[in-house]
Design a protein around this motif. Sequence first.
Motif, PDB file in Angstrom:
ATOM      1  N   SER A 194       1.229  -1.628  -0.086  1.00 51.94           N
ATOM      2  CA  SER A 194       0.367   0.038  -0.209  1.00 51.94           C
ATOM      3  C   SER A 194       1.069   1.257   0.038  1.00 51.94           C
ATOM      4  O   SER A 194       2.001   1.113  -0.180  1.00 51.94           O
ATOM      5  CB  SER A 194      -0.895   0.160   1.383  1.00 51.94           C
ATOM      6  N   GLU A 201       2.373   3.301   1.753  1.00 53.24           N
ATOM      7  CA  GLU A 201       2.940   3.501   3.180  1.00 53.24           C
ATOM      8  C   GLU A 201       4.211   4.405   2.745  1.00 53.24           C
ATOM      9  O   GLU A 201       5.571   2.681   2.760  1.00 53.24           O
ATOM     10  CB  GLU A 201       2.714   2.576   3.906  1.00 53.24           C
ATOM     11  N   GLU A 202       4.906   4.849   3.449  1.00 51.51           N
ATOM     12  CA  GLU A 202       6.171   5.058   3.444  1.00 51.51           C
ATOM     13  C   GLU A 202       7.353   4.319   3.857  1.00 51.51           C
ATOM     14  O   GLU A 202       8.135   3.985   3.393  1.00 51.51           O
ATOM     15  CB  GLU A 202       6.596   6.938   4.588  1.00 51.51           C
ATOM     16  N   ASP A 247      -2.164  11.018  -2.093  1.00 51.33           N
ATOM     17  CA  ASP A 247      -1.639   9.853  -1.663  1.00 51.33           C
ATOM     18  C   ASP A 247      -0.660   8.983  -2.064  1.00 51.33           C
ATOM     19  O   ASP A 247      -0.698   7.894  -2.807  1.00 51.33           O
ATOM     20  CB  ASP A 247      -2.627   8.447  -1.794  1.00 51.33           C
ATOM     21  N   GLU A 300      -2.781  -6.475   3.432  1.00 53.41           N
ATOM     22  CA  GLU A 300      -2.054  -5.075   3.116  1.00 53.41           C
ATOM     23  C   GLU A 300      -0.530  -5.910   2.472  1.00 53.41           C
ATOM     24  O   GLU A 300       0.266  -4.826   2.595  1.00 53.41           O
ATOM     25  CB  GLU A 300      -1.126  -4.412   4.598  1.00 53.41           C
TER      26      GLU A 300
END
Lengths: 420, 420
Positions: free
Chosen positions: A43, A45-46, A74, B37
């Motif tokens: 996803s 996410e950094e 995003d 995820e």
Amino acid sequence: MRSKIISIGDELLIGQIVNTNAAYLGEKLFSIGIPVERTVVISDEESVLLSELDDSVNNYDVTIITGGLGPTHDDITKPVIVKYFKDELITDETVLAHVMKIFSDRKIKMPEVNKGQALVPKNSEVIHNESGTAPGIWIENNGKIIIALPGVPYEMKSMIEGIILLKLKLFFKNKFKNVIKQKTLLTTGLGESTLNERLGDIKEIIEESKLAFLPSAEGVRLRINVTAENEEDADKKINLIEFRIRKKAGEFVFGTNGERMEEVTGNILRERKKTLSLAESCTGGELSARIVSIAGCSDYYMGGVCSYSNREKLKILGVKAETIENYGAVSEKTALEMAEGVRELMGTDFSLSTTGVAGPSGGSEEKPVGLVWIGFSSAEKTFAMKFNFGERRDIIIRRAVMRALEILRRELLSIEQNYY
Amino acid sequence: MRSKIISIGDELLIGQIVNTNAAYLGEKLFSIGIPVERTVVISDEESVLLSELDDSVNNYDVTIITGGLGPTHDDITKPVIVKYFKDELITDETVLAHVMKIFSDRKIKMPEVNKGQALVPKNSEVIHNESGTAPGIWIENNGKIIIALPGVPYEMKSMIEGIILLKLKLFFKNKFKNVIKQKTLLTTGLGESTLNERLGDIKEIIEESKLAFLPSAEGVRLRINVTAENEEDADKKINLIEFRIRKKAGEFVFGTNGERMEEVTGNILRERKKTLSLAESCTGGELSARIVSIAGCSDYYMGGVCSYSNREKLKILGVKAETIENYGAVSEKTALEMAEGVRELMGTDFSLSTTGVAGPSGGSEEKPVGLVWIGFSSAEKTFAMKFNFGERRDIIIRRAVMRALEILRRELLSIEQNYY
């Protein structure tokens, strides 16, 4: 030589989109000898992308990241890349001009946020995106390559085929010890197991090389993979295997590699200065659309009629009222009259027609869902053939389109009309 | 609650197969509130799977492994699982009987190697595979679940839908605090950044929920994700966000979730008992094919003419010779006459026409590649609109098809014809 693919996007994780990009990249990287050994979907996410980048620079020669390059909040790829490589984002004026031109060409005011598309890492090379606004990024780091590309398939593909594969081959040219080559033979008109049986002992054909059977609704692709010490030997091996396959099933091979059936038939028509018209019922315009997908088709394609109601068949194509009354719209006779009618209407050398039961409803015991008549007409002869293409509407249409084109190909090349 | 998918298989990595299993599992797990995820695709190497298992038991509530369960040497899933969990493989007599029955039903002698299908980890639960020979494996480890399933899609799916989703819901019933829901609004007619601008401050619309912009050549999908304590609250949140988005950009929303434009317009036509015909030039049958892809379209779709040469435009559609002479085939006047001509020819309530320069050649300064005129005709009015759909033939065609359908939708719903 090993490579890794990182696909970014929740829409992939939750199954809204199937990851066709990864399959495409896997095939392309394999074809130039840098097989993908790992694909991850994450996803936006950094922290996750940071740790993937760390794994990439430590373990893989090439990493391709797709997605997360857009102009909205995003889209994290570029910010995370500069964070990881302790770099900074700067505006690339060429990209900015390209982005602005895209908007002005479309006569749309460019939203401020799109200026962000032109931001690229200082220590990177920009890969031009001719089909969209998000540029690709190429980073070299201690002999490893990190590439970031947009997730939009056609933008990504044109960058891969236009420049990236060439750049990778060039960059790694001293690391390739063996030459890997592949060639795909495209067959249609017989099933996977029938093809298998026809080829007989596969080992005799391929020796120590590899042969994959790749079936789809339209036919079976045979992918040959060879490894050799040099280009010449690789070509020799491939040619020998191709020769052996064609000897056993040559009439079913309509093309090679990325060729498309509509391209193959179109080229023959153009060479011979012949023209084509279509009368479609059950394929509903799909056959016409496939032919028109080839640039330059106006050289040989005059047009088509999609007669989705009987009235149109009667009125425009000149199918006789008693034909539909006595035999039905899905019948040999209707297919014949449609093909003849449209060839006359459009004054072409050849014509194809389709009429069938695409379902899901409308089937009967005598005329079940999947039944399709395909007609062919030329000055010399007119005939129609009956097929059953299964139960799923989309598959029935795809198979009918493919078969119609194959019938045309065989008539053009005087190959017998036999299907298994 | 977080889950992870491990797909095993070289055929996935080198792009021979697209990973549809991961998309399917992503959707199913998301629907029961255990979003995926991370998805990884790996080859059949012991060390790689061992480290993935380690990551799984440390970081994810649920891990689903697909592939590598077959009976041959390169099927590593079960051996690696017992190695990792310091377990052993034992023969499950029920599975063995099932496997033997499958072979005897098909009247095939069972190869010895298939006895291995009945080997399962001692500390696991067997998930029955009614469609095939490889059983599924369910392992509980410190409150985490590891599931191994065959890679064959229909076998895997029947196990997921038949038992695994239920078992997961039951196992985690005390851990589900929240309900996760999503809804996608489908927009077309304006770009991602223009839509972004129109919506204004996204935070004001979504508060603590999530909104993803998913652009494609056909439009932008807006995916809303909400988390709430119960179904009712989740629905309320989604409804509020949808209301706010529609207030700002409602005219661009043509549908929701998996709906297709041709379905939306088709349903309106059917409800109102209206009929449609088409005169396609640059879209070459693709518009017709899209409409015909919807089962039951014969209720409202009468047929179309694909006039790919000027002669057909003149002859069948009744476009005036002087129109083509004075204005060209790609012109407002031609689009108007095509729309009127086909509506009259087919006696329908509405008609659409397309004429444009799909490229790559044939463009001029005055009429560049990408220029498309789309015509609409009804008893009340006939008009044509001019667009520029970029440079790529396939994209020009897709966008023209989508825009033509959107023009029809807006006429049917009396929405202004404004595009950005």
